[in-house]
Design a protein around this motif. Structure first.
Motif, PDB file in Angstrom:
ATOM      1  N   MET A  87       0.961  -1.320  -0.131  1.00  0.00           N
ATOM      2  CA  MET A  87      -0.013   0.232  -0.065  1.00  0.00           C
ATOM      3  C   MET A  87       0.995   1.125  -0.105  1.00  0.00           C
ATOM      4  N   ILE A  88       0.363   2.317  -0.781  1.00  0.00           N
ATOM      5  CA  ILE A  88       1.086   3.463  -1.050  1.00  0.00           C
ATOM      6  C   ILE A  88       0.000   4.654  -0.832  1.00  0.00           C
ATOM      7  N   GLY A  89       0.206   5.631   0.074  1.00  0.00           N
ATOM      8  CA  GLY A  89      -0.812   6.896   0.246  1.00  0.00           C
ATOM      9  C   GLY A  89      -1.341   6.805   1.315  1.00  0.00           C
ATOM     10  N   LYS A  90      -2.699   7.306   0.982  1.00  0.00           N
ATOM     11  CA  LYS A  90      -3.812   7.608   2.043  1.00  0.00           C
ATOM     12  C   LYS A  90      -4.505   6.304   2.405  1.00  0.00           C
ATOM     13  N   TRP A  91      -4.593   6.090   3.973  1.00  0.00           N
ATOM     14  CA  TRP A  91      -5.267   4.995   4.531  1.00  0.00           C
ATOM     15  C   TRP A  91      -6.702   5.527   5.018  1.00  0.00           C
ATOM     16  N   HIS A  92      -6.598   6.306   6.042  1.00  0.00           N
ATOM     17  CA  HIS A  92      -8.083   6.892   6.371  1.00  0.00           C
ATOM     18  C   HIS A  92      -9.121   6.054   7.030  1.00  0.00           C
ATOM     19  N   LEU A  93      -8.706   4.857   7.392  1.00  0.00           N
ATOM     20  CA  LEU A  93      -9.614   4.019   8.165  1.00  0.00           C
ATOM     21  C   LEU A  93      -9.259   3.594   9.597  1.00  0.00           C
ATOM     22  N   GLY A  94      -8.600   4.615  10.199  1.00  0.00           N
ATOM     23  CA  GLY A  94      -8.368   4.471  11.580  1.00  0.00           C
ATOM     24  C   GLY A  94      -6.935   4.022  11.877  1.00  0.00           C
ATOM     25  N   SER A  95      -6.468   4.764  12.986  1.00  0.00           N
ATOM     26  CA  SER A  95      -5.116   4.631  13.397  1.00  0.00           C
ATOM     27  C   SER A  95      -4.904   5.010  14.672  1.00  0.00           C
ATOM     28  N   TYR A  96      -5.891   4.906  15.660  1.00  0.00           N
ATOM     29  CA  TYR A  96      -5.808   5.235  17.273  1.00  0.00           C
ATOM     30  C   TYR A  96      -5.126   4.027  17.861  1.00  0.00           C
ATOM     31  N   LYS A  97      -5.094   3.013  17.449  1.00  0.00           N
ATOM     32  CA  LYS A  97      -4.357   1.793  17.862  1.00  0.00           C
ATOM     33  C   LYS A  97      -3.615   1.104  16.521  1.00  0.00           C
ATOM     34  N   SER A  98      -2.318   0.607  16.708  1.00  0.00           N
ATOM     35  CA  SER A  98      -1.736   0.125  15.714  1.00  0.00           C
ATOM     36  C   SER A  98      -2.405  -0.764  14.914  1.00  0.00           C
TER      37      SER A  98
ATOM     38  N   GLY B  73      -0.184  17.954  13.254  1.00  0.00           N
ATOM     39  CA  GLY B  73       0.945  17.170  13.705  1.00  0.00           C
ATOM     40  C   GLY B  73       1.572  16.340  12.389  1.00  0.00           C
ATOM     41  N   TYR B  74       2.316  15.725  12.608  1.00  0.00           N
ATOM     42  CA  TYR B  74       3.292  15.275  11.484  1.00  0.00           C
ATOM     43  C   TYR B  74       2.701  13.761  11.184  1.00  0.00           C
ATOM     44  N   ASP B  75       2.406  13.265   9.769  1.00  0.00           N
ATOM     45  CA  ASP B  75       1.890  12.159   9.778  1.00  0.00           C
ATOM     46  C   ASP B  75       2.278  11.562   8.426  1.00  0.00           C
ATOM     47  N   PHE B  76       3.583  10.847   8.372  1.00  0.00           N
ATOM     48  CA  PHE B  76       3.915  10.358   7.207  1.00  0.00           C
ATOM     49  C   PHE B  76       4.807   9.097   7.559  1.00  0.00           C
ATOM     50  N   TRP B  77       4.396   7.835   7.009  1.00  0.00           N
ATOM     51  CA  TRP B  77       4.986   6.504   7.697  1.00  0.00           C
ATOM     52  C   TRP B  77       5.679   5.677   6.523  1.00  0.00           C
ATOM     53  N   ARG B  78       6.603   4.921   7.196  1.00  0.00           N
ATOM     54  CA  ARG B  78       7.308   3.777   6.387  1.00  0.00           C
ATOM     55  C   ARG B  78       6.865   2.488   7.129  1.00  0.00           C
ATOM     56  N   ASN B  79       6.256   1.803   6.589  1.00  0.00           N
ATOM     57  CA  ASN B  79       5.630   0.604   7.432  1.00  0.00           C
ATOM     58  C   ASN B  79       5.263   1.054   8.547  1.00  0.00           C
ATOM     59  N   THR B  80       5.762   0.541   9.942  1.00  0.00           N
ATOM     60  CA  THR B  80       5.105   0.857  11.106  1.00  0.00           C
ATOM     61  C   THR B  80       5.777   2.088  11.848  1.00  0.00           C
ATOM     62  N   ASP B  81       6.793   2.940  10.854  1.00  0.00           N
ATOM     63  CA  ASP B  81       7.668   3.905  11.836  1.00  0.00           C
ATOM     64  C   ASP B  81       7.350   5.333  11.006  1.00  0.00           C
ATOM     65  N   LEU B  82       7.388   6.252  12.029  1.00  0.00           N
ATOM     66  CA  LEU B  82       7.435   7.497  11.271  1.00  0.00           C
ATOM     67  C   LEU B  82       8.528   8.012  10.306  1.00  0.00           C
ATOM     68  N   ASP B  83       8.223   8.521   9.497  1.00  0.00           N
ATOM     69  CA  ASP B  83       9.340   8.693   8.325  1.00  0.00           C
ATOM     70  C   ASP B  83       9.529  10.086   8.165  1.00  0.00           C
ATOM     71  N   TYR B  84      10.689  10.673   8.530  1.00  0.00           N
ATOM     72  CA  TYR B  84      10.751  12.222   8.297  1.00  0.00           C
ATOM     73  C   TYR B  84      11.891  12.677   7.316  1.00  0.00           C
ATOM     74  N   THR B  85      12.550  11.480   6.529  1.00  0.00           N
ATOM     75  CA  THR B  85      12.981  11.726   5.290  1.00  0.00           C
ATOM     76  C   THR B  85      12.530  12.106   4.181  1.00  0.00           C
ATOM     77  N   SER B  86      11.117  12.067   4.131  1.00  0.00           N
ATOM     78  CA  SER B  86      10.123  12.682   2.806  1.00  0.00           C
ATOM     79  C   SER B  86       9.994  14.070   3.117  1.00  0.00           C
ATOM     80  N   ILE B  87      10.189  14.651   4.110  1.00  0.00           N
ATOM     81  CA  ILE B  87       9.851  16.162   4.270  1.00  0.00           C
ATOM     82  C   ILE B  87      10.453  16.736   3.154  1.00  0.00           C
ATOM     83  N   GLY B  88       9.641  17.606   2.438  1.00  0.00           N
ATOM     84  CA  GLY B  88      10.270  18.408   1.065  1.00  0.00           C
ATOM     85  C   GLY B  88       9.775  17.841  -0.106  1.00  0.00           C
TER      86      GLY B  88
END
Length: 540
Positions: free
Chosen positions: A122-133, A168-183
């Protein structure tokens, strides 16, 4: 010895004759908030979409295809095969602060495809819930995920604003926040990731790629820049004077190029000829300033967040070299929840194995240009907003209470073109000046220009009789004969009370099966301020 050879050869022939064909690769591309009038294969004379057009016209254009009026319910139906009234997603969307998600007891599309041996990404927008992993993509059948959990955000810095105070920030690679994609511009980033996945894929295995673009949903509001695209794409539309529409056109153009790059990579890996490609919007476009957007669903009535055709009649096509019949326009009714059984069937699965769902297997119908399978579509029953709508055969019933968006945004919204259109044609101003606007609309509809393109675009004729004799503003009970009045100009409820009652009875039958709304509460513990400035599964 000759007998043994003969026996062995017969066995080999039998094996060849009964060999199961390889399962097709499945690619779903979702364009977020793409309006009916935002692609040139629907006749847009502002925004050329040559790559989308080519795939649509050489595949199957789905001209009577319906989605939900908002993002989350459509995505939930796409993944689960269940109507939003059966998943608790019938009201609004899941925002980052809602402690809710697509219920975990529902097996969804990637999980079903994994049982058939598919690799799932999967790539992109999920939008089906994320309050628990456990509600996020990596726990719902995807083996990789690059994207974001919430509804929208900035295309470059990937921050997400659910509302003022929740940012807040919201970008993920698998289960980790990914800050390398900023910009990095998200459309380009997602396209490149899709190309890399295809490039690295073992072609002996079937792949399911869910490419859920951020484009063309507006970015952060009220504090951000809602319409974002690289200047090269924006400047390629000198014909548009409106700053907002020009920016939006640039967003669509980047999307169009991204889809072409994905198809090219499928071809370069010799995967294209064994691929099934679905392109769909998730709802109508946010038009004329709604959520700061500049989409267009014209000449359809309404927009995103409404039950009028402009909110629920979706842009879509199915493309595959595996189709027995292609290059045609399907006029058969299809609903977004049909894709689970349809794609599972295309993958060689038995839809009966899926258990109870609200979808129909459309693969045979689509592949052979066969007869219509579905005769009715429940658009929604929303007790929270007091609005409901259903299509049965040729008739559509829209029942509205007070204070809902279908009542408030019931107009016909032409695309911005002039520099002052963001004020002149803003949906709130159109609502305030409806009588003057009706005269303007008649001229627009009667003199609608055709786009110059390689293929003949689909045209929706609202009917000259309807235009000159009946402009009916929203009422509490609205009945339309959609084949003769696709623009919902004439409310024919009066005089057709028996039809109204028959459709009301249908709505009541559906309402008896409805589950409670799930996304009603806000949890202040979700606030990114409490989590180092990021949206995270805060109840883990």
């Amino acid at each position: 010895m000759y007998g043994l050879r003969y026996f062995t050869m017969l066995n080999l022939l039998a094996t060849v004759c009964t060999a199961v064909p390889p399962r097709p690769h499945i690619v779903i591309v979702v364009a977020d908030d793409l309006g009916w009038n935002d692609v040139s294969f629907h006749g847009s004379n502002q925004i050329p979409t040559p790559n989308i057009d080519s795939l649509a016209h050489s595949g199957i254009i789905l001209n009577k295809y319906y989605v939900s009026p908002l993002c989350t319910p459509t995505r939930g139906a796409l993944m689960s095969g269940l109507h939003p009234i059966h998943t608790g997603l019938q009201t609004s969307v899941i925002e980052g602060f809602h402690p809710f998600g697509l219920p975990l007891n529902i097996t969804i599309l990637p999980q079903w495809l994994q049982t058939l041996g598919y690799r799932t990404h999967m790539i992109g927008k999920w939008h089906l819930g994320s309050y628990k992993s456990e509600y996020t993509p990596m726990y719902r059948g995807f083996e990789s995920f690059t994207g974001y959990h919430n509804s929208h955000g900035d295309y470059y810095d990937h921050s997400s604003e659910a509302s003022e105070g929740y940012f807040g920030y919201d970008f993920w690679r698998n289960t980790d926040l990914d800050y390398t994609s900023i910009g990095q511009y998200s459309t380009t980033l997602f396209t490149e990731k899709a190309v890399d996945i295809i490039k690295e894929h073992d072609t002996h295995e079937p792949i399911f790629l869910y490419l859920s673009y951020q484009a063309v949903h507006p970015g952060n509001t009220p504090s951000g820049n809602p319409l974002q695209a690289p200047s090269s794409y924006v400047n390629s539309h000198p014909n548009i004077e409106s700053k907002e529409r020009k920016q939006y056109a640039g967003m669509v153009a980047a999307l169009d190029d991204g889809i072409a790059a994905v198809i090219d990579e499928l071809k370069s890996r010799d995967m294209y000829n064994n691929s099934v490609i679905l392109f769909t919007t998730d709802n109508g476009g946010g038009a004329n300033g709604f959520m700061e957007g500049a989409a267009s669903n014209f000449p359809l009535r309404g927009m995103k967040s409404t039950l009028w055709e402009g909110g629920v009649r979706g842009v879509a096509f199915l493309h595959s070299p595996l189709l027995q019949s292609s290059g045609y326009i399907s006029e058969n009714l299809i609903h977004v929840c049909d894709w689970l059984p349809t794609l599972y069937s295309a993958a060689g699965g038995n839809p009966a194995d899926l258990g109870d769902n609200d979808g129909h297997d459309m693969w045979e119908m689509l592949s052979t240009n066969g007869n219509q399978v579905r005769n009715e579509i429940l658009h929604n029953i929303d007790p929270g907003l007091s609005e409901e709508a259903i299509r049965v055969g040729e008739y559509k019933l829209v029942v509205l209470g007070n204070n809902n968006r279908s009542m408030e945004m019931d107009g016909w919204y032409p695309p911005y073109q002039r520099a002052d259109d963001s004020t002149r044609l803003h949906y709130l101003n159109i609502r305030a000046g409806m009588s003057k606007y009706k005269l303007f609309l008649r001229e627009i509809l009667l003199n609608k220009q055709k786009v110059a393109c390689k293929y003949c675009p689909i045209d929706i004729s609202c009917g000259i009789t309807n235009i000159f004799h009946s402009f009916h503003e929203a009422s509490h009970v609205n009945l339309f004969h959609i084949p003769s009045d696709p623009c919902e100009l004439r409310n024919i409820a009066v005089g057709n009370e028996a039809i109204v009652q028959r459709l009301l009875d249908k709505l009541n039958s559906y309402a008896e099966t409805m589950v409670p709304i799930g996304n009603l509460t806000i949890d202040p513990n979700s606030n990114p301020r409490l989590h180092r400035g990021a949206w995270v599964p805060w109840q883990d």
